[in-house]
Enzyme design. Structure first.
Site, PDB file in Angstrom:
ATOM      1  N   SER A 123      -2.698   9.004  -0.588  1.00  0.00           N
ATOM      2  CA  SER A 123      -3.164   7.852   0.194  1.00  0.00           C
ATOM      3  C   SER A 123      -3.795   8.308   1.500  1.00  0.00           C
ATOM      4  O   SER A 123      -4.817   8.968   1.500  1.00  0.00           O
ATOM      5  CB  SER A 123      -2.007   6.880   0.412  1.00  0.00           C
ATOM      6  OG  SER A 123      -2.457   5.666   0.946  1.00  0.00           O
TER       7      SER A 123
ATOM      8  N   ASP B 255      -6.514   1.713  -1.264  1.00  0.00           N
ATOM      9  CA  ASP B 255      -5.534   0.648  -1.482  1.00  0.00           C
ATOM     10  C   ASP B 255      -5.266  -0.131  -0.195  1.00  0.00           C
ATOM     11  O   ASP B 255      -4.678  -1.218  -0.244  1.00  0.00           O
ATOM     12  CB  ASP B 255      -4.245   1.172  -2.114  1.00  0.00           C
ATOM     13  CG  ASP B 255      -3.457   2.124  -1.227  1.00  0.00           C
ATOM     14  OD1 ASP B 255      -3.983   2.571  -0.195  1.00  0.00           O
ATOM     15  OD2 ASP B 255      -2.296   2.426  -1.580  1.00  0.00           O
TER      16      ASP B 255
END
Length: 543
Positions: free
Chosen positions: A143, A290
């Protein structure tokens, strides 16, 4: 130390990666006991966030041995012959880790499928929930972590990240895995070449028809650009202007100190380009797309909105464009309490979960239709009358929803800032902030939490503590978690260790009724947050 050397030699003998073998051989030959203990004195723990850590040799690092063991443990918990979808981002090692995962799963009798190229995390999560025969999904990503890190997320058949006790079951299965050079490996897996399934779904979100908006966008050197641009084109939006220096995937993230749009300076290039282009909006994804960050122009320059501000705006936008008494909106115990007020105002139900989208997606009951979920760390899952599109954070779907909301406001001669003021007048001003303390020694965090549990302060920020909740025992029907909550008159503080970084995180909120000037209320709230931050910092005694 001789035990660690023996452990390292055994690791070296099974490691298929020449790079980490050379790293470990050099450590052993140099007699570097400190480096050896750092890599072999502990191991990365497999939990509800999967695995995440620094790249390198040894069980306390992300590497091919660690990944193959994780894949073998996962395979042991899946039904034979099940279909598993594997995605990966553009970080160092991600493609290799995805291929190793597929080889192990195939050798275990499962049917893995691997995306041919790096994909955003929401593409993988959406795909996982879209077919009845898919039993799990794996996303290789760290991430927004630093460049030296990588990670391994596991999704179940519902397209949501795993929660207890499934994480413990997989972890135990990983512990039972023997040498990885003795694992049966297969080569029979399918390769996917595009993200059309996700694009078809996200571009069809029914959240308003206004499209006249100019946007500057940055994928933060990650994998979001191509999918986001295709989604905007399909949905009928003008093409966002992409920050050229950050447009292409680059695992070294050369233009940012930390590839997280929440970090100071991360949006500087996007804001500069937006000023030059006189744009209406800046949108940023983190490297696996995301998360979604939003910035807007003000008379005093550009301002990044907080995750709670965007969450409140998107919640109301989704509720205006959906219908039904069964609608549910969800946020976490560390996010703003504004969402509950918005839900009441629209006659729908709201719920709070533990931190993380794996918990957001488990909130509610059988009769609830989840149409929106968010957490303050720039994570949003948007939906329409069919429910949410992705059972996880979705930075691309959120970007489309923000663009539609901003275009709708622009048509009426208004801005997102005007909409925030509207919410303050309607529901009261819910002002939030954070205090994060990064440490080198995790025992300092445990010590601070223990001190606060044993001797919780009676007052914070000039307000009396009216209730103190130790969340480790489970509160309000929530599962136990390592956290503390202080409820004060018109304010709240939640303290918890980060699940992915060596940080202690404190979430602050004050609520002010607004009867007149919103700007004046914001000034009072900012002063109250400063007072809370000062007292919480003193209570932690970490700086």
């Amino acid at each position: 130390m001789s035990d660690l050397r023996g452990y390292a030699e055994e690791w070296l003998a099974q490691d298929p990666d020449p790079g980490t073998r050379a790293e470990l051989r050099a450590i052993l030959d140099a007699g570097d006991d400190r480096a050896l203990a750092d890599r072999f004195g502990s191991r990365l723990e497999f939990g509800t966030a999967g695995l995440r850590g620094e790249l390198g040799a040894g069980p306390n690092r992300m590497n091919r041995v660690t990944v193959m063991r994780a894949a073998a443990g996962l395979a042991a918990c899946l039904p034979p012959g099940g279909r598993v979808i594997v995605g990966f981002d553009a970080r160092h090692g991600s493609r290799r880790f995805a291929q190793d995962t597929a080889a192990v799963l195939s050798g275990a009798g499962l049917r893995p499928e691997v995306f041919a190229d790096p994909v955003p995390t929401p593409v993988l999560a959406h795909f996982t929930r879209s077919f009845d025969d898919i039993v799990a999904g794996v996303m290789v990503t760290a991430s927004h972590n630093p460049p030296r890190d990588n990670g391994y997320k596991v999704y179940w058949a519902d397209g949501a990240q795993i929660v207890p006790p499934r994480d413990a079951e997989i972890s135990a299965a990983i512990d039972a895995v023997g040498r990885v050079d003795e694992l049966p490996l297969g080569s029979d897996w399918t390769v996917h070449h595009d993200a059309r399934l996700y694009l078809d779904a996200v571009s069809d979100l029914r959240l308003g028809g206004d499209r006249d908006i100019s946007i500057v966008y940055t994928p933060m050197h990650g994998v979001g650009r191509d999918v986001l641009l295709a989604a905007f084109e399909r949905a009928g939006f003008p093409a966002p202007v992409v920050v050229p220096e950050q447009a292409d995937p680059d695992p070294d993230f050369p233009t940012v100190a930390f590839p997280n749009p929440e970090e100071p300076g991360a949006l500087d290039l996007a804001l500069a380009l937006a000023r030059d282009r006189d744009a209406d909006l800046v949108i940023a994804n983190d490297p696996d797309a995301d998360r979604c960050a939003v910035a807007v122009p003000t008379p005093d320059g550009w301002r990044a909105l907080t995750g709670d501000e965007v969450g409140g705006l998107l919640a109301e936008h989704v509720l205006r464009h959906t219908a039904g008494d069964d609608r549910l909106v969800v946020t976490t115990i560390v996010s703003s309490s504004l969402l509950a007020s918005i839900a009441r105002g629209h006659g729908v139900r709201s719920a709070e979960s533990l931190t993380g989208f794996k918990w957001i997606m488990k909130a509610g009951g059988p009769g609830d239709r989840l149409v929106f979920g968010y957490e303050e760390a720039l994570g949003y899952s948007v939906g329409d009358d069919r429910g949410v599109l992705v059972n996880d954070k979705d930075g691309i779907g959120a970007a489309l929803a923000v663009a539609a909301l901003a275009a709708e406001a622009r048509r009426e001669g208004r801005t997102l800032l005007d909409l925030l003021d509207d919410q303050a007048r309607r529901y009261g001003l819910h002002a939030t902030s954070q205090l994060s303390v990064r440490v080198d020694d995790l025992s300092l965090i445990a010590g601070a939490m223990a001190r606060l549990r044993a001797n919780p302060p009676a007052e914070l920020g000039g307000r009396s503590v009216e209730a103190f909740d130790d969340l480790s025992g489970g509160v309000d029907g929530l599962p136990p978690t390592d956290g503390l909550r202080f409820r004060l008159g018109g304010a709240r503080v939640v303290i918890r260790p980060s699940g992915t970084e060596p940080k202690l995180k404190c979430y602050l909120e004050v609520v002010h009724p607004v009867s007149g000037d919103v700007a004046a209320a914001r000034e009072r709230a900012a002063a109250d947050l400063d007072a809370l931050r000062e007292d919480v910092s003193a209570a932690l005694a970490l700086t």
